[in-house]
Design a protein around this motif. Structure first.
Motif, PDB file in Angstrom:
ATOM      1  N   GLN A   5       0.832  -1.200   0.000  1.00 52.39           N
ATOM      2  CA  GLN A   5       0.000   0.000   0.000  1.00 52.39           C
ATOM      3  C   GLN A   5       0.869   1.253   0.000  1.00 52.39           C
ATOM      4  O   GLN A   5       0.626   2.190  -0.753  1.00 52.39           O
ATOM      5  CB  GLN A   5      -0.943   0.013   1.210  1.00 52.39           C
ATOM      6  N   VAL A  15       2.463   1.554  -3.492  1.00 52.09           N
ATOM      7  CA  VAL A  15       1.477   1.975  -4.506  1.00 52.09           C
ATOM      8  C   VAL A  15       1.145   3.462  -4.331  1.00 52.09           C
ATOM      9  O   VAL A  15       1.049   4.201  -5.307  1.00 52.09           O
ATOM     10  CB  VAL A  15       0.210   1.091  -4.427  1.00 52.09           C
ATOM     11  N   ASP A  16       0.976   3.898  -3.090  1.00 54.08           N
ATOM     12  CA  ASP A  16       0.633   5.300  -2.828  1.00 54.08           C
ATOM     13  C   ASP A  16       1.755   6.260  -3.222  1.00 54.08           C
ATOM     14  O   ASP A  16       1.490   7.398  -3.585  1.00 54.08           O
ATOM     15  CB  ASP A  16       0.292   5.502  -1.345  1.00 54.08           C
ATOM     16  N   CYS A  21       4.097   5.615  -5.621  1.00 58.13           N
ATOM     17  CA  CYS A  21       4.599   5.361  -6.984  1.00 58.13           C
ATOM     18  C   CYS A  21       4.392   6.562  -7.891  1.00 58.13           C
ATOM     19  O   CYS A  21       3.328   7.160  -7.905  1.00 58.13           O
ATOM     20  CB  CYS A  21       3.886   4.163  -7.602  1.00 58.13           C
ATOM     21  N   TRP A  40       3.416   1.194 -10.507  1.00 60.89           N
ATOM     22  CA  TRP A  40       2.139   1.214  -9.791  1.00 60.89           C
ATOM     23  C   TRP A  40       1.313  -0.024 -10.138  1.00 60.89           C
ATOM     24  O   TRP A  40       0.766  -0.669  -9.256  1.00 60.89           O
ATOM     25  CB  TRP A  40       1.349   2.493 -10.126  1.00 60.89           C
ATOM     26  N   LYS A  41       1.237  -0.345 -11.439  1.00 57.34           N
ATOM     27  CA  LYS A  41       0.462  -1.521 -11.867  1.00 57.34           C
ATOM     28  C   LYS A  41       1.010  -2.798 -11.257  1.00 57.34           C
ATOM     29  O   LYS A  41       0.258  -3.672 -10.829  1.00 57.34           O
ATOM     30  CB  LYS A  41       0.441  -1.650 -13.401  1.00 57.34           C
ATOM     31  N   GLU A  45       0.081  -2.723  -7.489  1.00 55.63           N
ATOM     32  CA  GLU A  45      -1.370  -2.864  -7.277  1.00 55.63           C
ATOM     33  C   GLU A  45      -1.834  -4.283  -7.596  1.00 55.63           C
ATOM     34  O   GLU A  45      -2.671  -4.846  -6.891  1.00 55.63           O
ATOM     35  CB  GLU A  45      -2.118  -1.834  -8.132  1.00 55.63           C
ATOM     36  N   ARG A  47      -0.731  -6.357  -4.665  1.00 53.56           N
ATOM     37  CA  ARG A  47      -1.515  -5.991  -3.482  1.00 53.56           C
ATOM     38  C   ARG A  47      -2.916  -6.598  -3.535  1.00 53.56           C
ATOM     39  O   ARG A  47      -3.390  -7.198  -2.568  1.00 53.56           O
ATOM     40  CB  ARG A  47      -1.612  -4.464  -3.362  1.00 53.56           C
ATOM     41  N   LEU A  48      -3.554  -6.483  -4.694  1.00 50.59           N
ATOM     42  CA  LEU A  48      -4.892  -7.055  -4.847  1.00 50.59           C
ATOM     43  C   LEU A  48      -4.865  -8.573  -4.693  1.00 50.59           C
ATOM     44  O   LEU A  48      -5.767  -9.168  -4.106  1.00 50.59           O
ATOM     45  CB  LEU A  48      -5.495  -6.653  -6.204  1.00 50.59           C
ATOM     46  N   ILE A  84      -8.418  -9.175 -11.092  1.00 51.24           N
ATOM     47  CA  ILE A  84      -7.297  -8.244 -11.246  1.00 51.24           C
ATOM     48  C   ILE A  84      -7.043  -7.963 -12.719  1.00 51.24           C
ATOM     49  O   ILE A  84      -6.803  -6.817 -13.119  1.00 51.24           O
ATOM     50  CB  ILE A  84      -6.023  -8.802 -10.567  1.00 51.24           C
ATOM     51  N   ARG A 104      -9.724  -5.530 -13.828  1.00 54.72           N
ATOM     52  CA  ARG A 104      -9.590  -4.234 -13.156  1.00 54.72           C
ATOM     53  C   ARG A 104      -8.392  -3.437 -13.670  1.00 54.72           C
ATOM     54  O   ARG A 104      -8.498  -2.232 -13.908  1.00 54.72           O
ATOM     55  CB  ARG A 104      -9.461  -4.447 -11.655  1.00 54.72           C
ATOM     56  N   LEU A 105      -7.251  -4.092 -13.847  1.00 53.11           N
ATOM     57  CA  LEU A 105      -6.018  -3.385 -14.228  1.00 53.11           C
ATOM     58  C   LEU A 105      -5.658  -3.533 -15.708  1.00 53.11           C
ATOM     59  O   LEU A 105      -4.691  -2.918 -16.168  1.00 53.11           O
ATOM     60  CB  LEU A 105      -4.841  -3.873 -13.378  1.00 53.11           C
TER      61      LEU A 105
END
Length: 149
Positions: free
Chosen positions: A18, A21-22, A24, A30-31, A34, A37-38, A48, A51-52
Motif C-alpha cells: 500500500q 502503490v501510494d 509510486c 504502480w500496476k 497494485e 496488493r490485490l 485483477i 480491473r487493471l
C-alpha cells in the motif's frame, strides 16, 4: 502458531505494498504493486486482470518477484546510462560538426578526446553524433564542394 505468522506476514506485505502503490510515480511500477496488493488481499487473477487490464502471467510474475525480492522486485530495473557529454557540450559538438570542413569519425573521436576528455565505449556513439549533424551545414557543404565544369 505458524498460521499467525503467515497472517502477520500477509498484513505486513499489504502495508508495504500500500505504501509503495501510494508513493509510486511510474505507472508501470504502480500496476505491478497494485496487482500484487490485490492478489494478497484475495482478489482472483481474473478480477485483477479485468480491473487493471493486465495479463494473468503479469500478475503471477510480479507476485513471484515480490515474494522473492520484496518491493525492489517491483521497481523498474533499467535506468539508462548517464551521458558522457552535458547538453551544453553536445550543442558545442554540433556547432563544431556544422563547420564547413568535412568531418569524419576519426576527427570527431580526436576532438572529443582533446576537448572534453571523452572516449566512448562504442563506435556507434560517434556515428550517432555524426547522424545528428545539422542538415543545413550538410547542404552548404555539398553546395561548396560542387564546382562548375
Amino acid at each position: 502458531m505458524e498460521i499467525k505468522s503467515l497472517e502477520q506476514q500477509k498484513r505486513e506485505a499489504i502495508a508495504n505494498l500500500q505504501e509503495f502503490v501510494d508513493s509510486c510515480q511510474k505507472v508501470r511500477e504502480w500496476k505491478r504493486g497494485e496487482a500484487v496488493r490485490l492478489r494478497v488481499l484475495g482478489f482472483s487473477y481474473q478480477e485483477i486482470q479485468i480491473r487493471l487490464r493486465v495479463s494473468i502471467s503479469f500478475i503471477a510474475k510480479n507476485q513471484k518477484k515480490f515474494w522473492e525480492q520484496g518491493i525492489e522486485g517491483l521497481k523498474l530495473g533499467y535506468k539508462g546510462s548517464k551521458s558522457y557529454l552535458t547538453k551544453l557540450q553536445q550543442q558545442e559538438v554540433m556547432e563544431w560538426l556544422s563547420l564547413p570542413e568535412r568531418r569524419n569519425i576519426s576527427e570527431l573521436e580526436r576532438h572529443l578526446m582533446e576537448t572534453y576528455s571523452v572516449v566512448f565505449k562504442s563506435r556507434e556513439s560517434y556515428y550517432q553524433l555524426l547522424k545528428k549533424k545539422p542538415k543545413l551545414a550538410e547542404r552548404k557543404q555539398r553546395k561548396y564542394s560542387k564546382r562548375p565544369r
